[in-house]
Design a protein around this motif. Structure first.
Motif, short mmCIF file in Angstrom:
data_model
loop_
_atom_site.label_atom_id
_atom_site.label_comp_id
_atom_site.label_asym_id
_atom_site.label_seq_id
_atom_site.Cartn_x
_atom_site.Cartn_y
_atom_site.Cartn_z
N THR A 110 -64.22 -111.28 -108.16
CA THR A 110 -65.07 -112.04 -109.24
C THR A 110 -64.48 -112.19 -110.41
O THR A 110 -64.35 -112.91 -111.17
CB THR A 110 -66.35 -111.05 -109.35
N LEU A 111 -63.82 -111.00 -110.78
CA LEU A 111 -62.71 -111.03 -112.17
C LEU A 111 -61.83 -112.14 -112.34
O LEU A 111 -61.52 -112.75 -113.14
CB LEU A 111 -62.27 -109.68 -112.54
N PHE A 112 -61.12 -112.56 -111.09
CA PHE A 112 -60.00 -113.54 -110.96
C PHE A 112 -60.89 -114.82 -111.21
O PHE A 112 -60.25 -115.80 -111.97
CB PHE A 112 -59.31 -113.50 -109.64
N ALA A 113 -62.13 -114.81 -110.58
CA ALA A 113 -62.85 -116.32 -110.59
C ALA A 113 -63.25 -116.47 -112.01
O ALA A 113 -63.15 -117.60 -112.72
CB ALA A 113 -64.07 -116.10 -109.70
N MET A 114 -63.63 -115.33 -112.75
CA MET A 114 -64.06 -115.48 -114.19
C MET A 114 -62.82 -116.08 -115.09
O MET A 114 -62.82 -116.94 -115.96
CB MET A 114 -64.59 -114.15 -114.84
N ARG A 128 -56.21 -116.54 -103.98
CA ARG A 128 -56.09 -116.39 -102.53
C ARG A 128 -55.89 -115.23 -101.47
O ARG A 128 -56.00 -115.29 -100.36
CB ARG A 128 -54.88 -117.46 -102.29
N TYR A 129 -55.55 -114.14 -102.39
CA TYR A 129 -55.53 -112.88 -101.82
C TYR A 129 -56.63 -112.11 -101.60
O TYR A 129 -56.67 -111.18 -100.85
CB TYR A 129 -54.37 -112.15 -102.66
N THR A 130 -57.65 -112.48 -102.61
CA THR A 130 -58.63 -111.39 -102.45
C THR A 130 -60.13 -112.30 -101.80
O THR A 130 -61.01 -111.67 -101.53
CB THR A 130 -59.33 -111.49 -104.06
N GLY A 131 -59.76 -113.34 -101.10
CA GLY A 131 -60.72 -114.03 -100.45
C GLY A 131 -61.76 -114.69 -101.41
O GLY A 131 -61.71 -115.04 -102.45
N GLU A 132 -62.80 -115.27 -100.47
CA GLU A 132 -64.04 -116.07 -101.41
C GLU A 132 -64.65 -115.33 -102.28
O GLU A 132 -64.73 -114.15 -102.22
CB GLU A 132 -64.89 -116.72 -100.18
N TYR A 133 -64.97 -115.89 -103.32
CA TYR A 133 -66.01 -115.39 -104.41
C TYR A 133 -67.31 -115.07 -103.66
O TYR A 133 -67.91 -115.93 -103.04
CB TYR A 133 -66.03 -116.09 -105.55
N VAL A 134 -67.73 -113.58 -103.92
CA VAL A 134 -68.85 -113.32 -103.15
C VAL A 134 -70.08 -112.75 -104.10
O VAL A 134 -71.10 -112.57 -103.83
CB VAL A 134 -68.69 -112.03 -102.10
N GLY A 135 -69.59 -112.97 -105.26
CA GLY A 135 -70.69 -112.55 -106.48
C GLY A 135 -70.63 -110.96 -106.76
O GLY A 135 -71.73 -110.93 -107.47
N ALA A 136 -69.69 -110.30 -106.16
CA ALA A 136 -69.98 -108.68 -106.59
C ALA A 136 -69.38 -108.47 -107.96
O ALA A 136 -68.42 -108.99 -108.42
CB ALA A 136 -69.03 -108.13 -105.47
#
Length: 319
Positions: A110-114, A128-136
């Motif tokens: 989530t933080l990387f996506a932000m 790429r290391y943390t997987g798909e964004y799931v909204g947590a």
């Protein structure tokens, strides 16, 4: 996972407000000045977010202070709330690696996506290391309940990285806030947005001192020496306490009233469509992370707009 050093950057947390449709030329000219002042207010919060991020780096790595990963994470989180992209990335890195926090790819993602959304290239690569964004969303980024008096927030953590002169004024704001039954966090938010804690500040509209009191407001709250930091802060806090009572604890309306006057809030039945005022309210709400504040109903009768405005606020959850 490695982490490089990146230049600090700020971003527009809530964006510029749209001007009211059909504004006349004189209003448009006034809004140019309003936008400039709103941008200056935003810069104050961006600067404060950088202070917190820099302090977090020191506690994370033990640079000049004892190494305290948990405190670093809390500071990163508060900075991220204020829009600092480096803090978003750094907190995500701590979650991704379990450094001082329980490891969580979901929170890190989530933080990387932000941060990536705001143009942080390394954060984008880390996804790429943390997987798909799931909204947590980490608990520290969740706004506290309206009834909670700023849980986990530390005035000292916000003040620690300031210059000596600003520290002195900030501590005075925080210390005096309790006498007026105002959250230290809200008092500091107003003082930072108004003058960046400059006791000698004067605006083009003759607003003076730390709390930027115009002559009429200074007289209304018995401030005879507006450039005396303590007297000015007391006057500003007295006005803020009155506004909270008048608008029945609605922080957005109280902040709008402080910036534009309570009559402007009533005229527009909410936050006025002035660029300066909407930017001002956005900064205060971003800092506070809640909409409601305790108030003393004995101070004044409520504004006549309150029932309707509160109904809209509860339905829409916004300004």
């Amino acid at each position: 996972m490695g982490r490089g050093l990146h230049a600090s950057r700020s971003f527009h947390l809530l964006g510029g407000a749209l001007l009211a449709a059909g504004s006349c030329a004189s209003l448009a000219a006034a809004d140019v000045h309003s936008a400039e002042k709103g941008a200056a207010a935003e810069a104050v919060f961006a600067e404060h977010a950088r202070y917190l991020a820099d302090l977090a780096v020191a506690y994370e790595h033990g640079e000049g202070v004892a190494r305290e990963p948990a405190r670093a994470a809390a500071l990163y989180c508060e900075s991220a709330r204020l829009g600092n992209v480096e803090a978003m990335y750094s907190l995500g890195w701590m979650y991704a690696n379990g450094r001082g926090l329980g490891r969580s790819d979901a929170y890190a993602g989530t933080l990387f996506a932000m941060a990536a959304f705001l143009g942080h290239a390394q954060a984008d690569r880390m996804r790429r290391y943390t997987g798909e964004y799931v909204g947590a969303v980490p608990a520290c980024l969740q706004p506290p309940p309206d009834t909670a008096p700023d849980p986990g927030w530390s005035a000292e953590a916000h003040i620690a990285a300031m210059s000596a002169q600003r520290k002195q004024v900030a501590r005075l704001v925080v210390d005096l806030s309790s006498e007026y039954a105002i959250s230290p966090k809200l008092a500091l938010a107003i003082a930072l947005t108004e003058s960046n804690l400059d006791a000698a500040a004067v605006s083009p509209k003759s607003a003076m001192g730390v709390m930027q009191l115009i002559p009429e407001t200074a007289a209304r709250f018995n401030v005879r020496k507006p450039f005396d930091a303590e007297e000015n802060i007391r006057g500003g806090l007295a006005y803020l306490r009155w506004l909270l009572a008048y608008f029945r604890g609605d922080i957005a309306l109280a902040a709008a009233g402080y910036n534009a006057g309570e009559r402007a809030v009533e005229r527009y039945r909410g936050v006025p469509p002035y660029a300066e005022t909407q930017a001002y309210v956005a900064r205060v709400l971003a800092f506070m992370q809640r909409r409601r504040h305790a108030y003393d109903s004995r101070i004044t009768e409520p504004s006549p707009i309150i029932p309707g405005v509160q109904h809209v606020s509860e339905r829409e959850g916004g300004l």
